[in-house]
Scaffold this motif. Structure first.
Motif, PDB file in Angstrom:
ATOM      1  N   UNK A 374       1.523   0.440   5.345  1.00  0.00           N
ATOM      2  CA  UNK A 374       2.749   0.748   4.625  1.00  0.00           C
ATOM      3  C   UNK A 374       3.544  -0.545   4.441  1.00  0.00           C
ATOM      4  N   UNK A 375       4.013  -0.755   3.227  1.00  0.00           N
ATOM      5  CA  UNK A 375       4.800  -1.951   2.928  1.00  0.00           C
ATOM      6  C   UNK A 375       6.203  -1.762   3.485  1.00  0.00           C
ATOM      7  N   UNK A 376       6.585  -2.635   4.432  1.00  0.00           N
ATOM      8  CA  UNK A 376       7.910  -2.537   5.046  1.00  0.00           C
ATOM      9  C   UNK A 376       8.863  -3.608   4.515  1.00  0.00           C
ATOM     10  N   UNK A 377       8.358  -4.529   3.764  1.00  0.00           N
ATOM     11  CA  UNK A 377       9.213  -5.584   3.219  1.00  0.00           C
ATOM     12  C   UNK A 377       8.359  -6.656   2.573  1.00  0.00           C
ATOM     13  N   UNK A 378       8.942  -7.812   2.383  1.00  0.00           N
ATOM     14  CA  UNK A 378       8.236  -8.917   1.751  1.00  0.00           C
ATOM     15  C   UNK A 378       8.792 -10.229   2.280  1.00  0.00           C
TER      16      UNK A 378
END
Length: 703
Positions: A374-378
C-alpha cells in the motif's frame, strides 16, 4: 559591390562557429541534466527503500488543515506580522452574512500548535459576568479529536488582552466548563473585527482539529463560522446538541513529523533537498543541506559575477526550451496534484521546475513509499542546477572567447586579403586607363606583374595586347612616310607621261579631256603625298627641337600683322592682354600653329568676315583663341576634328583640303603639353578654337 564587401559578407559564415558552439553547450547541458536527473532518481529510490518500515501518519480525504513549520518562536500578542506565511498558506471561511474568517496554523519546534484567527465583525461582544447564556458573547470554539475521543474548548475574554480557555463537557444537557491552562493566547480588537492568537500544547492536539468563531450577532442568535462542523450551526441549543452528539470533525490536521525529518537529515547533507509527502501531496518532512560545497559555491558565485548580463540572457535564450517550466514551491505545504499523480503512477518519476535563482532550474525526482503493498506516501528529492550553470558558464565563456577571436581573425584576414586584391585590381585598372594618354597617344611601356596568379596572368595578357597595339600604331605612323616615298616615283612617271601625251597633236578633243582629268587626279594625289610628308616632317622637327624661352605675345602680334596683309579680303583683329608671356619651346612651332588655325579660319569665313585672334593668361596657363565668323561646327565632328584625313569643308574650289592642318596643330599643342578645343561661339555666328598652353612645361628649366 566592392570585392572587400563581398569577402566581408562571405566571412559572416564564420558565425556558424558560435552557433555550433551553442549547440555543443546545449548538448552538454542536456547530458548534464540527464546525469543529474538519474542521480536524483537514484537518491530518491535509495531513500524510499529505507522508509518502508517507518511509521507514517495516515492522511485520508481532501479536507485537511495543514500546520506549517515554524522555524522561529512566535510572540503571542494577537498580531500576525511575525508569522512567516504568505497568503496562499491561509485558510479562509465565510459566515452566512459573508463575514470572512482567516485562519493560520503553525507547528512549532516544541510540537505545539499555533493558531491565528482574523475575523471580520462590525460588532464585537465580550463576555460579561452577568450573561445568562454560555454563548451570549463572541468566542472561539476549538474541537479536537483523538481516535474516537472528542474534546471541545471555548476561548473568550471580557476585554481585549489575555484570553480565557475552558474545556466544554456536555453531560445530559448540562454544560460544564473546566479551565484549560494548556491553551494560551491574546485577543485583539481591530477596526475590521477580531484578531486571536493561540498556543495549544501538543498534548491537547489530536488527529483532527476544527476551529471557528461563535458569533452572537446573528439576530441575537449564535452562528458558527469556520471548520467546526460539516455545516454551519445556528442557535445555542443546536450548538450544544452538536457538541453533545460528538459529530466527527471533517478536517484532519496534518503537521510536519519531527522523527521523519530526523531520518532525512543524513540524505540532505549530500546537497539535495529531501521531502516526504503524503499521497495527497502534503509535506510531512523536509530537510535542506546545512553546509553547502564552499568551493562550488564560490566558483558559481564568481562565474555569476564574471558572465555579463547580456551574455547570460543570450545563453538562457539559446538553451531554454520553448515551453515554460512550472515553479517549484513548498510554501503552501503541498506539492502540485499533477506532479503527485505522475509520481504515484510511475515508480520513478522526475520533472524539471524553475529554480529560485535567475536562469537556474531544479530537478525533482519522486518515488512512492510502499508498506504492505500500500502506498503510504512518496519521497521527493530536489536538486538545483547550480553545478550545471557553473559548467555551462565555463563552456559558454570559453566558446565566446575562442569564437570571438576566431571571427575577428578570419574577418581581418579576409578583409585584408580583399583590400590587397582590390589594390592590385585597381592598380591594373589604372595602368589600363593610362595606356592611352589624354592626347590619345599609346603609352610606350606597360609594366606587367610578376605574380604567378590569375591577376598576374591578366596583367601579362594586357602587356601582350599593349605590345601588339604599339606595333600596330608604330606601323600606322610610319605608313604615311612609306606611302609618300613609294608613291612619288610612279607619280612622277605618270605626270611626265601625261605631259608628253598632252603635247601630241594627234589627240582628239575627247582624249585631251581625259588627259586633263588624269593630270588633275595626279595633282590631287601629289597634294596628298605632300600633306602626309608635311605631317611627318612636323613630327620629326618636334622630336629634334631645341627649346628656348621666347615672348609668346610678340610672336602672335607679329604674325597677325602679317596675316592682315596676306588676307586683305577679311577683317583680322588682335586682342592681347597686357602682361608677361614668356614661354619655353620653339617659336617656329607657334608660327606653324597660327598658320594652320588662321588658314582654317579663312577657309570658313566669308569675304569681309571677322577673324579675331586673342591672347590672355589666367592662373598657370596662356589662352590663345582664334574666332572666325561663318558656319557652325557639327556636334558629331567635335571629337574627330583634330584627327588626320578629317575635314568638314565643302569642296567648292580646286584647292584640296585633306584634314592634315588641324592634325598638325594638335601635334604642336601636344608638344607644348597643352590642349586644343573647338566649339561654337555663344552669341556670335561662328566657331572659336581655344589653345591652352601651360606657363611651365617639360622644357622649363628647374630652378
Amino acid at each position: 559591390m566592392r570585392l572587400h564587401i563581398q569577402l566581408f559578407i562571405i566571412s559572416l559564415i564564420t558565425l556558424a562557429l558560435p552557433w555550433a558552439g551553442c549547440q555543443y553547450v546545449k548538448e552538454m547541458e542536456t547530458a548534464l541534466r540527464s546525469g543529474q536527473e538519474q542521480a536524483v532518481q537514484a537518491t530518491a529510490n535509495a531513500i524510499a527503500s529505507t522508509l518502508t518500515r517507518v511509521t507514517w501518519p495516515k492522511v485520508e480525504g481532501e479536507q485537511v488543515l495543514y500546520a506549517h513549520s515554524l522555524n522561529m518562536p512566535l510572540v503571542i500578542d494577537g498580531y500576525h506580522e511575525d508569522w512567516p506565511f504568505s497568503n496562499q498558506q491561509i485558510n479562509h471561511f465565510l459566515s452566512l452574512k459573508k463575514e470572512s474568517m482567516a485562519m493560520r496554523l503553525g507547528a512549532g519546534g516544541d510540537q505545539a500548535l499555533y493558531l491565528h484567527i482574523t475575523y471580520q465583525d462590525d460588532r464585537v461582544i465580550y463576555q460579561t459576568p452577568m450573561q445568562r447564556s454560555l454563548f451570549a458573547s463572541d468566542a472561539l470554539l476549538i474541537r479536537v479529536q483523538k481516535g474516537q475521543e472528542h474534546q471541545a474548548y471555548l476561548v473568550r475574554t471580557p476585554a481585549p488582552g489575555k484570553v480565557i480557555a475552558e474545556q466544554i463537557i456536555v453531560e445530559e444537557k448540562q454544560v460544564i466548563l473546566i479551565p484549560e491552562p494548556d491553551i494560551q493566547g491574546q485577543w485583539q480588537e481591530t477596526a475590521q473585527g477580531i484578531n486571536i492568537e493561540l498556543r495549544i500544547a501538543h498534548q491537547r492536539v489530536g488527529d483532527r482539529v476544527a476551529a471557528g468563531m461563535v458569533d452572537y450577532d446573528f439576530i441575537n442568535q449564535v452562528q458558527t463560522v469556520g471548520a467546526l462542523f460539516n455545516e454551519p450551526v445556528i442557535g445555542e441549543d443546536s450548538l450544544i446538541a452538536a457538541l453533545a452528539g460528538a459529530e466527527p470533525i471533517p478536517y484532519q490536521l496534518v503537521t510536519p513529523t519531527p522523527h521523519l525529518k530526523a531520518l532525512l537529515s543524513p540524505f540532505a547533507s549530500l546537497g539535495q533537498q529531501v521531502v516526504l509527502v503524503t499521497p495527497q501531496g502534503w509535506v510531512l518532512a523536509s530537510a535542506k543541506p546545512k553546509n553547502k560545497n564552499t568551493a562550488l559555491a564560490e566558483d558559481i558565485e564568481r562565474h555569476h559575477i564574471v558572465v555579463p548580463y547580456w551574455q547570460r540572457t543570450l545563453l538562457h535564450w539559446i538553451l531554454s526550451s520553448s515551453e515554460s517550466l512550472p515553479k517549484w514551491s513548498l510554501r503552501s505545504g503541498r506539492v502540485s496534484a499533477e506532479f503527485m499523480q505522475h509520481v504515484l503512477q510511475d515508480s520513478l518519476a522526475s520533472q524539471w521546475f524553475q529554480g529560485s535563482k535567475q536562469y537556474t532550474n531544479k530537478v525533482v525526482a519522486g518515488t512512492p513509499v510502499v508498506q504492505d503493498d500500500q502506498v503510504i506516501g512518496a519521497v521527493l528529492v530536489a536538486n538545483a542546477s547550480d553545478e550545471i550553470v557553473s559548467l555551462t558558464d565555463k563552456a559558454w565563456l570559453g566558446m565566446i572567447g575562442v569564437t570571438f577571436w576566431v571571427i575577428i581573425l578570419v574577418v581581418v584576414v579576409l578583409v585584408g586579403f580583399a583590400v590587397l586584391l582590390s589594390s592590385r585590381i585597381r592598380r591594373l585598372s589604372r595602368l589600363a586607363e593610362q595606356v592611352l594618354t589624354a592626347e590619345g597617344q599609346l603609352a610606350q611601356v606597360f609594366p606587367a606583374s610578376k605574380r604567378k596568379d590569375e591577376i598576374g596572368d591578366l596583367s601579362r595578357s594586357f602587356k601582350v595586347l599593349h605590345q601588339r597595339l604599339w606595333d600596330y600604331m608604330h606601323y600606322l605612323q610610319s605608313l604615311s612616310s612609306k606611302l609618300a616615298h613609294e608613291l612619288r616615283t610612279p607619280l612622277a612617271v605618270m605626270r611626265s607621261s601625261l605631259e608628253n601625251l598632252e603635247m601630241e597633236n594627234s589627240l582628239s578633243n575627247t582624249a585631251k579631256d581625259y588627259v586633263l582629268r588624269a593630270k588633275d587626279g595626279a595633282d590631287r594625289l601629289r597634294h596628298l603625298i605632300d600633306a602626309m610628308s608635311e605631317a611627318k616632317r612636323v613630327e620629326q622637327s618636334l622630336a629634334q627641337a631645341e627649346p628656348e624661352c621666347f615672348p609668346l605675345d610678340q610672336v602672335v602680334n607679329g604674325m597677325v600683322l602679317a596675316y592682315q596683309d596676306v588676307y586683305s579680303n577679311h577683317c583680322l583683329q588682335v586682342d592681347i592682354q597686357s602682361g608677361s608671356y614668356s614661354l619655353w619651346g620653339e617659336a617656329d612651332f607657334i608660327v606653324q600653329l597660327l598658320d594652320k588655325l588662321v588658314d582654317n579660319a579663312v577657309d570658313f569665313t566669308p569675304a569681309q568676315g571677322l577673324i579675331r585672334i586673342a591672347l590672355k593668361q589666367e592662373q598657370e596657363n596662356y589662352y590663345l583663341t582664334v574666332f572666325n565668323q561663318g558656319s557652325s561646327l557639327p556636334d558629331s565632328m567635335r571629337d574627330q576634328l583634330f584627327d588626320s584625313l578629317v575635314s568638314v569643308r565643302k569642296e567648292t574650289s580646286s584647292k584640296q583640303h585633306l584634314g592634315f592642318g588641324l592634325h598638325i596643330a594638335k601635334l604642336i599643342v601636344d608638344w607644348f603639353q597643352g590642349r586644343i578645343m573647338a566649339e561654337n561661339a555663344e552669341g556670335e555666328h561662328g566657331v572659336i578654337f581655344t589653345v591652352v598652353l601651360p606657363k611651365i612645361n617639360r622644357y622649363t628649366p628647374v630652378k
